[in-house]
Design a protein around this motif. Structure first.
Motif, PDB file in Angstrom:
ATOM      1  N   ALA B 746     -36.091 -30.315   3.748  1.00 27.36           N
ATOM      2  CA  ALA B 746     -35.948 -31.067   2.499  1.00 27.36           C
ATOM      3  C   ALA B 746     -34.669 -30.655   1.778  1.00 27.36           C
ATOM      4  O   ALA B 746     -33.963 -31.497   1.206  1.00 27.36           O
ATOM      5  CB  ALA B 746     -37.151 -30.817   1.608  1.00 27.36           C
ATOM      6  N   CYS B 747     -34.360 -29.363   1.817  1.00 26.77           N
ATOM      7  CA  CYS B 747     -33.121 -28.889   1.178  1.00 26.77           C
ATOM      8  C   CYS B 747     -31.907 -29.543   1.827  1.00 26.77           C
ATOM      9  O   CYS B 747     -30.954 -29.949   1.153  1.00 26.77           O
ATOM     10  CB  CYS B 747     -32.984 -27.378   1.332  1.00 26.77           C
ATOM     11  N   LEU B 748     -31.986 -29.616   3.140  1.00 29.18           N
ATOM     12  CA  LEU B 748     -30.866 -30.208   3.867  1.00 29.18           C
ATOM     13  C   LEU B 748     -30.727 -31.685   3.503  1.00 29.18           C
ATOM     14  O   LEU B 748     -29.623 -32.183   3.258  1.00 29.18           O
ATOM     15  CB  LEU B 748     -31.106 -30.045   5.373  1.00 29.18           C
ATOM     16  N   GLY B 749     -31.878 -32.357   3.462  1.00 31.14           N
ATOM     17  CA  GLY B 749     -31.875 -33.773   3.105  1.00 31.14           C
ATOM     18  C   GLY B 749     -31.312 -33.984   1.714  1.00 31.14           C
ATOM     19  O   GLY B 749     -30.507 -34.890   1.472  1.00 31.14           O
ATOM     20  N   ARG B 750     -31.697 -33.103   0.802  1.00 33.39           N
ATOM     21  CA  ARG B 750     -31.221 -33.221  -0.573  1.00 33.39           C
ATOM     22  C   ARG B 750     -29.707 -33.022  -0.623  1.00 33.39           C
ATOM     23  O   ARG B 750     -28.983 -33.750  -1.298  1.00 33.39           O
ATOM     24  CB  ARG B 750     -31.916 -32.166  -1.412  1.00 33.39           C
ATOM     25  N   LYS B 770     -11.692 -25.588  -4.388  1.00 32.17           N
ATOM     26  CA  LYS B 770     -12.416 -26.320  -5.430  1.00 32.17           C
ATOM     27  C   LYS B 770     -13.879 -26.453  -5.015  1.00 32.17           C
ATOM     28  O   LYS B 770     -14.168 -26.745  -3.850  1.00 32.17           O
ATOM     29  CB  LYS B 770     -11.818 -27.715  -5.589  1.00 32.17           C
ATOM     30  N   LEU B 771     -14.754 -26.252  -5.954  1.00 29.35           N
ATOM     31  CA  LEU B 771     -16.177 -26.352  -5.623  1.00 29.35           C
ATOM     32  C   LEU B 771     -16.500 -27.752  -5.111  1.00 29.35           C
ATOM     33  O   LEU B 771     -17.289 -27.934  -4.198  1.00 29.35           O
ATOM     34  CB  LEU B 771     -17.038 -26.038  -6.860  1.00 29.35           C
ATOM     35  N   ARG B 772     -15.846 -28.732  -5.690  1.00 27.17           N
ATOM     36  CA  ARG B 772     -16.122 -30.110  -5.285  1.00 27.17           C
ATOM     37  C   ARG B 772     -15.853 -30.287  -3.785  1.00 27.17           C
ATOM     38  O   ARG B 772     -16.609 -30.929  -3.071  1.00 27.17           O
ATOM     39  CB  ARG B 772     -15.259 -31.064  -6.103  1.00 27.17           C
ATOM     40  N   GLU B 773     -14.751 -29.677  -3.334  1.00 27.15           N
ATOM     41  CA  GLU B 773     -14.416 -29.792  -1.899  1.00 27.15           C
ATOM     42  C   GLU B 773     -15.427 -29.037  -1.055  1.00 27.15           C
ATOM     43  O   GLU B 773     -15.822 -29.498   0.023  1.00 27.15           O
ATOM     44  CB  GLU B 773     -13.013 -29.229  -1.647  1.00 27.15           C
ATOM     45  N   LEU B 774     -15.829 -27.897  -1.550  1.00 26.33           N
ATOM     46  CA  LEU B 774     -16.829 -27.119  -0.813  1.00 26.33           C
ATOM     47  C   LEU B 774     -18.132 -27.905  -0.714  1.00 26.33           C
ATOM     48  O   LEU B 774     -18.742 -28.003   0.362  1.00 26.33           O
ATOM     49  CB  LEU B 774     -17.061 -25.776  -1.532  1.00 26.33           C
ATOM     50  N   VAL B 775     -18.535 -28.482  -1.837  1.00 26.95           N
ATOM     51  CA  VAL B 775     -19.778 -29.265  -1.840  1.00 26.95           C
ATOM     52  C   VAL B 775     -19.625 -30.463  -0.912  1.00 26.95           C
ATOM     53  O   VAL B 775     -20.538 -30.814  -0.150  1.00 26.95           O
ATOM     54  CB  VAL B 775     -20.128 -29.712  -3.284  1.00 26.95           C
ATOM     55  N   HIS B 776     -18.456 -31.063  -0.954  1.00 24.99           N
ATOM     56  CA  HIS B 776     -18.212 -32.237  -0.099  1.00 24.99           C
ATOM     57  C   HIS B 776     -18.364 -31.861   1.374  1.00 24.99           C
ATOM     58  O   HIS B 776     -19.018 -32.560   2.152  1.00 24.99           O
ATOM     59  CB  HIS B 776     -16.810 -32.784  -0.380  1.00 24.99           C
ATOM     60  N   SER B 777     -17.775 -30.743   1.746  1.00 22.81           N
ATOM     61  CA  SER B 777     -17.842 -30.335   3.152  1.00 22.81           C
ATOM     62  C   SER B 777     -19.279 -29.977   3.533  1.00 22.81           C
ATOM     63  O   SER B 777     -19.739 -30.307   4.633  1.00 22.81           O
ATOM     64  CB  SER B 777     -16.907 -29.148   3.413  1.00 22.81           C
ATOM     65  N   ALA B 778     -19.997 -29.343   2.609  1.00 17.87           N
ATOM     66  CA  ALA B 778     -21.385 -28.976   2.901  1.00 17.87           C
ATOM     67  C   ALA B 778     -22.244 -30.227   3.018  1.00 17.87           C
ATOM     68  O   ALA B 778     -23.114 -30.334   3.881  1.00 17.87           O
ATOM     69  CB  ALA B 778     -21.916 -28.077   1.800  1.00 17.87           C
ATOM     70  N   ARG B 779     -21.965 -31.164   2.135  1.00 15.17           N
ATOM     71  CA  ARG B 779     -22.748 -32.398   2.147  1.00 15.17           C
ATOM     72  C   ARG B 779     -22.541 -33.142   3.470  1.00 15.17           C
ATOM     73  O   ARG B 779     -23.476 -33.632   4.093  1.00 15.17           O
ATOM     74  CB  ARG B 779     -22.299 -33.286   0.979  1.00 15.17           C
ATOM     75  N   ARG B 780     -21.272 -33.193   3.883  1.00 14.22           N
ATOM     76  CA  ARG B 780     -20.929 -33.912   5.109  1.00 14.22           C
ATOM     77  C   ARG B 780     -21.600 -33.245   6.320  1.00 14.22           C
ATOM     78  O   ARG B 780     -22.156 -33.917   7.194  1.00 14.22           O
ATOM     79  CB  ARG B 780     -19.408 -33.875   5.248  1.00 14.22           C
ATOM     80  N   ALA B 782     -24.233 -31.310   6.204  1.00 20.23           N
ATOM     81  CA  ALA B 782     -25.684 -31.471   6.089  1.00 20.23           C
ATOM     82  C   ALA B 782     -26.083 -32.863   6.559  1.00 20.23           C
ATOM     83  O   ALA B 782     -27.099 -33.047   7.250  1.00 20.23           O
ATOM     84  CB  ALA B 782     -26.125 -31.250   4.646  1.00 20.23           C
ATOM     85  N   HIS B 783     -25.293 -33.820   6.178  1.00 21.66           N
ATOM     86  CA  HIS B 783     -25.578 -35.193   6.579  1.00 21.66           C
ATOM     87  C   HIS B 783     -25.595 -35.310   8.095  1.00 21.66           C
ATOM     88  O   HIS B 783     -26.464 -35.945   8.698  1.00 21.66           O
ATOM     89  CB  HIS B 783     -24.513 -36.118   5.978  1.00 21.66           C
ATOM     90  N   TYR B 784     -24.630 -34.653   8.721  1.00 20.29           N
ATOM     91  CA  TYR B 784     -24.553 -34.683  10.187  1.00 20.29           C
ATOM     92  C   TYR B 784     -25.807 -34.050  10.775  1.00 20.29           C
ATOM     93  O   TYR B 784     -26.416 -34.586  11.710  1.00 20.29           O
ATOM     94  CB  TYR B 784     -23.304 -33.927  10.643  1.00 20.29           C
ATOM     95  N   LEU B 785     -26.183 -32.906  10.217  1.00 20.65           N
ATOM     96  CA  LEU B 785     -27.336 -32.196  10.769  1.00 20.65           C
ATOM     97  C   LEU B 785     -28.614 -33.021  10.627  1.00 20.65           C
ATOM     98  O   LEU B 785     -29.496 -32.963  11.472  1.00 20.65           O
ATOM     99  CB  LEU B 785     -27.513 -30.843  10.062  1.00 20.65           C
TER     100      LEU B 785
END
Lengths: 273, 938
Positions: B746-750, B770-780, B782-785
């Motif tokens: 669920a965390c990953l999905g979120r 930048k945190l935004r870039e870090l979040v962006h990369s993590a989101r991407r 996570a989305h892949y996973l």
């Protein structure tokens, strides 16, 4: 029960308040915990290294043991392991900063009282803004025979006092003073709440209150018997916010000099008196 | 015009006495202002419903008694100088019903002999006892006698006391410290008795002294015997003193007075202005009075607030006793303020001023005087009196009592200086701080007059004084002062920072001051929220204070973190001063700033001065406790707001999110997948980007996140580590548990679907990232996973299961090495072209570091751990291990030998010296590789 470590308290220079608080809270919550378990939980494991670098943990536990906040016993089940637990005689509801201050103030021998000595000297000499180096020199003059006073020891003292809220580092332009000594507002509030009884029929005089404060937490008086200016500033600051009231009632015994004022009673807001 | 002092020194002495009783009756009636506000302590008062009463109500209450009624006690409590004596004296003058007879024991009866005289005056025909004056006694004689009396009492009590108790008491009486202690306390008492306003309660053995005595004697007595012993010793002291002074029968005589008056159908009213006047007899007196049936008195006892607080047990015994036995308890003061004075100080002043002045009616200046100063108030005016009243203090504490008020007026009237000058030397009034703008022609004398006589407007910017006052006092009015309709109007500063006033010379040229402009702007902002163009000056001060205490409001991290590599989450936006927001000053608030509220004027004033370099924090006016509390509070607010701005966007609290990032990183690089504290307790082993060639687009999806690895590690250290080697285990454990409860999938999905990257404030940075870039990369990532098809894992399993089927564990590297060397030897004898890519595996083979047993174990473990229901993190972990196998030396050697065999077979076949083509196909089957290698090697 294991004997307390004999090392002088100011020698534990790697120990920091938040670590002590974390260990104390953990032990208070989990009860008996072996040293091995604590290492497994707290200390980083470096793959490829035979053992973990647990010196900081051991120092912190020894420090807590030395000031009587934790009790250490040899574990009968496991070879050579030590088991720690929070000292059940200590009031676990008390904020840890107060517990620590109380324990440091109550050191029972030369090595244990070194912490309190520094604060005692600050109060007695009525210091407020001071440089670490001057403080070290003063300690050396007054307590020459105790041990050698180094800047590391004073810095370590300052680290813990800063955590507790009894002194702090300051950076003042063009000024050699780099420490300010006074109890912070929140520490003063915590201490006063502890020593004031909310008994309206038997209000404490200002001197009784400060005597109690001195008996449990910190030195309050200068060598001339006036109230230490660091504490005066804290009391005046709290009066300004309305958290407490400083009053002089004629003929009330136990009045003290607080700055330029004579005060016979320190009334806390919310405590009827 | 010159200042006229139209009163006489004699009148001042007659009316302005410090004690009510020292005033004659006529003078008293002339200046008495009704005490019309007395607070009723309802818990202790019977027969009164109102919360407040006046002196007449009290009189009525007291004189309601029947002649034969037992003692009725009314306690009047208040600060010194609040009017207790005045009230008692007024009662004395007004008890006139023919039944009640007042007996006033005034404060001025410092010596017991005066009390005895007063009591005897109500016992005509009784022989008068001669009372010795205690202050003439020698302290050594007194203390030695006290000890002797104590020993004598103990001898007499021997039969009645237990042996143990008697022994203790005997030891106390003989303790060498006792006599010096009594001697010291007696000397102290004698010294104080002549100082009128000092406590005069003679207590030769106060409880703390007795406690100290016992402690020094080395005893640790429980409360019960302690109290008993204390009582015995105290009683002996009192008896002895009474004997020595010849006042032993005083209390008995009180009883006699009561009886005599009752016999005449009258009832005495004992008015005791101050209980402490009775000295060591006060306890006996109180015992007699509170033994209600012992007499027929109405008793009014004046007690100072502090004395009551400090001696409650001595006076009343238990609280229950007090409530039951008191007929009334009344308070004249509240806090520092006298109740009746609050609305009457102007009237009080007027009465005294009218009394002391010569006949005003014949004065030529009467009308102008009343018009300028107010009726009968000359040489003061209402504004002056209000300031005096509001600034009254004693020993540094505010104290609004008639005594201090009148003392102050008397001192001013006694001075030859005009009141606005003379007030400065009185000692009971704290300074009224008013800061005027610079005006060269306004001298100190003028400004003092404006300050004391002036009426401030609602905002506090203007002060208005009747021109007639200054004229009457002979104060020149400068040209710069605005005069309108007989009123002088002067501008002043609203702010609180006092600046030392200085004498301005007439010829000094006025220079437009920057200081003045900035202060005016500051005042206007503070009071009304006006635009503050020079606000950066204040902001510098604010930032200076924040920096003074080393606070970092814009850095989020664990408060105990002390790791060099840690990277806190920093909010970095705007220039230095732009990080501070002054409401209404012209600033805007589009992002998080240090908000400076328009309150705490004194502090802000000091910060402005700090910002402008006009004062240092070492200045004695600066209270660092206030500063620190203020700065920490502002810093905490910023931190809260930063979290509040970020956590809803992330969908996690910051600690949870940081740990999740670290988990993704540990999983990606090291294949760790357990959400337990132990997972986080060791640093990353692998620093290389993993290659999962079988997972489509893996590299593209994960590489940006991988490249932020340093930021993730820094954040993790900043939020969870105390030091490089020590973690905050409770925090780590709690965060792990929370993420487990949230469920990792669920965390990953979120993370993959719910985080709006654009909503992450752009100002947050982690080191250089930048945190935004870090979040962006993590989101991407996570989305892949979330989306990736993990069935590939099963394909790998087929390969691993083949490996697992080989008897690799039985391979002895030395034997194997020898056989492969044989194969190579064979190959060298046929026309085989050696490939360069074989060099490395051959080197590995010859390095003697091969461990086929360990290799086989790892393969077996992977096959064993495989579970069809494993989540994506476990799958990645498995793939990571598979990749490890692929990258291992053993696997490389096996592949090399396989290829070598293939090549040898092919060449041999071409040269018709080896197996057939059909046989070659057999070699392609991996499972036979080992056996074939062995066979060929042979």
């Amino acid at each position: 029960m294991k004997d307390k470590p004999q090392r002088e308290l100011l020698g534990y220079i790697t120990v920091r308040g938040p670590q002590l608080e974390s260990l104390w809270c953990h032990l208070a919550q989990t009860g008996r915990t072996s040293y091995h378990d604590l290492v497994q939980k707290y200390v980083v494991y470096e793959p490829g290294r035979e053992r973990r670098e647990d010196e900081m943990l051991r120092n912190a536990l020894d420090f807590l043991h030395a000031i009587d906040l934790v009790i250490a016993t040899d574990d009968e089940d496991e070879d050579g392991d030590v088991v720690y637990r929070a000292n059940p005689d200590k009031d676990q509801k008390l904020p840890f900063r107060l517990l620590l201050l109380e324990a440091l103030h109550a050191g029972d021998d030369g090595k244990g009282t070194a912490f309190a000595w520094v604060q005692k000297l600050i109060a007695e000499q009525d210091l407020y803004l001071v440089s670490r180096d001057d403080l070290r020199k003063e300690m050396e003059k007054t307590y020459r025979d105790a041990f050698s006073w180094t800047d590391e020891k004073i810095r370590f003292w300052l680290d813990l006092e800063e955590y507790i809220g009894l002194a702090r580092r300051v950076s003042i332009l063009r000024s050699p003073e780099n420490m300010a000594c006074y109890p912070s507002s929140d520490l003063t509030q915590m201490m006063l709440r502890e020593v004031v009884t909310g008994d309206a029929d038997h209000p404490l005089s200002a001197r009784d209150l400060l005597d109690r404060l001195q008996a449990r937490f910190m030195y309050c008086y200068t060598a001339r018997g006036r109230v230490w200016q660091g504490l005066v500033k804290a009391l005046l600051a709290l009066e300004r916010t309305g958290w407490l009231a400083l009053a002089l009632h004629a003929d009330q015994p136990g009045a003290v000099e607080i700055g330029q004022r004579t005060i016979s009673e320190i009334k806390l807001a919310g405590v009827r008196s | 015009m010159t200042y006229e002092r139209c009163w006489t020194e004699a009148n001042l002495k007659r009316y302005f006495t410090t004690e009510a009783m020292t005033k004659d009756a006529e003078a008293f009636q002339q200046v008495h202002v009704p005490i019309d506000k007395i607070r009723v302590d309802r818990e202790c008062t019977r027969g009164v419903e109102a919360g407040f009463i006046g002196e007449s109500d009290l009189l009525e209450l007291i004189t309601q008694s029947e002649v034969n009624e037992p003692n009725r006690i009314f306690l009047v409590v208040g600060e010194t100088g609040c009017g207790k004596s005045e009230l008692c004296q007024w009662l004395k003058y007004n008890i006139a019903d023919g039944v009640h007879v007042p007996i006033l024991i005034s404060r001025s009866m410092v010596k017991l002999s005066r009390i005895v005289e007063e009591i005897h005056s109500h016992l005509p025909g009784e022989s008068v006892t001669h009372v010795a004056d205690i202050t003439e006694f020698n302290p050594v004689t007194v203390s030695t006698n006290l000890k002797a009396k104590l020993l004598l009492n103990l001898e007499l009590m021997k039969a009645r006391l237990k042996t143990r108790d008697w022994n203790y008491l005997w030891a106390i009486a003989n303790y060498s410290e006792l006599v010096p202690l009594l001697e010291r306390n007696f000397s102290e008492y004698v010294r104080e008795i002549n100082v009128l306003h000092k406590e005069r309660a003679m207590d030769l053995l106060p409880r703390p002294d007795f406690e100290d005595l016992i402690a020094r004697r080395g005893w640790d007595l429980p409360k019960e015997p302690f109290e008993r012993y204390f009582e015995v010793v105290r009683k002996a002291i009192t008896d002895c003193l009474a004997e020595q002074l010849n006042v032993g029968d005083l209390i008995e005589k009180l009883g006699l007075i009561s009886e005599r008056y009752v016999a005449q159908a009258q009832r005495p009213v004992l008015l005791i202005e101050d209980i402490t006047t009775w000295g060591f007899l006060k306890n006996d007196l109180l015992d007699y009075l509170f033994e209600l049936s012992a007499g027929h008195y109405d008793v009014v006892i004046g007690v100072t607030t502090g004395f009551e607080r400090g001696h409650r047990e001595d006076i009343f015994g238990t609280q229950e006793t007090m409530k039951a036995r008191l007929s009334g308890r009344f308070e004249l003061t509240t806090g520092s303020s006298t109740l009746f004075l609050q609305d009457n100080y102007q009237e009080l002043a007027r009465k005294y001023l009218r009394a002391v002045k010569r006949d005003c009616e014949g004065c030529a200046r009467l009308d102008s005087c009343h018009a300028a100063f107010g009726r009968d108030l000359y040489p003061f005016n209402p504004a002056f009196l209000t300031k005096v009243y509001e600034h009254l203090e004693e020993e540094g504490n505010p104290k609004q009592t008639p005594r201090l008020f009148l003392n102050t007026l008397q001192q001013v009237l006694s001075s030859t200086k005009i009141p606005s000058e003379g007030i400065g030397t009185t000692g009971y009034v704290s300074d009224v701080v008013v800061t005027f703008y610079e005006a060269p022609d306004q001298k100190r004398r003028f400004r003092n007059a404006v300050k004391w006589y002036g009426q401030f407007d609602a905002v506090g910017e203007k002060v208005t004084v009747p021109e007639g006052i200054l004229t009457a006092l002979g104060v020149p009015i400068p040209d710069s002062a605005l005069v309108q309709d007989g009123q002088i109007i002067v501008s002043k500063r609203v702010g609180l920072r006092p600046r030392p006033e200085r004498e301005v010379e007439e010829e000094e040229v006025r220079i437009p001051s920057e200081d003045e402009r900035i202060l005016a702007e500051f005042d206007a902002w503070l009071e009304r929220g006006d635009v503050f163009p020079s606000r950066n000056e204040l902001k510098k001060g604010v930032l200076g204070v924040i920096g003074l205490f080393g606070l970092e409001p814009f850095a989020l991290k664990h408060p105990g973190c002390n790791v060099r590599e840690a990277e806190p989450l920093i909010y970095s936006r705007g220039q230095r001063e732009a990080t501070v927001y002054l409401d209404g000053s012209g600033d805007d608030y589009r992002y998080t700033k240090i908000v400076v509220p328009r309150r705490d004027k004194e502090l802000l004033d000091q910060m402005l001065a700090l910002g402008r370099g006009q004062i240092q924090v070492t200045d004695e006016r600066v209270n660092l406790v206030n500063m620190e509390a203020w700065a920490r509070s502002r810093s905490d607010e910023v931190q809260k707001e930063l979290r509040a701005s970020l956590e809803p966007v992330l969908g996690f609290n910051i600690e949870d999110f940081v740990l999740l990032l670290r988990y993704l990183e540990l999983n990606l690089l090291d294949g760790r997948y357990s959400m337990e504290p132990a997972t986080f307790l060791s640093p990353l082993v692998s620093t290389n980007m993993p290659a999962f060639p079988d997972l489509p687009h893996f590299d593209k999806a994960s590489r940006p996140f991988f490249e932020k690895g340093e930021a993730v590690e820094g954040l993790y250290l900043a939020f969870f580590h105390y030091s490089e080697k020590l973690v905050d285990y409770p925090l780590l454990e709690a965060t792990c548990r929370r993420l487990q409860e949230l469920d990792l999938a669920a965390c990953l999905g979120r993370t993959a679907r719910e985080i709006s990257v654009n909503a992450v404030p752009d100002a947050f940075v982690v080191g250089n990232t930048k945190l935004r870039e870090l979040v962006h990369s993590a989101r991407r990532y996570a989305h892949y996973l979330v989306e990736v098809d993990t069935s590939i894992v099963r394909q790998h399993l087929v390969y691993l299961q083949v490996l697992n089927g080989l008897p690799l564990a039985e391979v002895e590297p030395a034997v194997y090495r020898a056989k492969v060397e044989g194969l190579i030897d064979k190959a060298s004898r046929i026309s085989l072209t050696w490939k360069q890519s074989w060099d490395n595996p051959l080197k590995l083979l010859r390095s003697e570091s091969l461990d086929f047993v360990g290799f086989a174990g790892r393969v077996e473990a992977i096959c064993r751990d495989y579970d069809q229901d494993m989540n994506i993190f476990e799958c990645l972990s498995l793939l990571s291990k598979v990749q490890e196998i692929r990258d291992s030396s053993e696997q490389k050697v096996l592949a090399f030998v396989n290829e070598l065999v293939e090549t040898v077979k092919r060449v041999c076949s071409a040269e018709a010296a080896g197996p057939s083509l059909q046989e070659m196909a057999e070699y392609k089957r991996f499972e036979t590789l080992y056996q074939e290698t062995q066979r060929l090697a042979q």
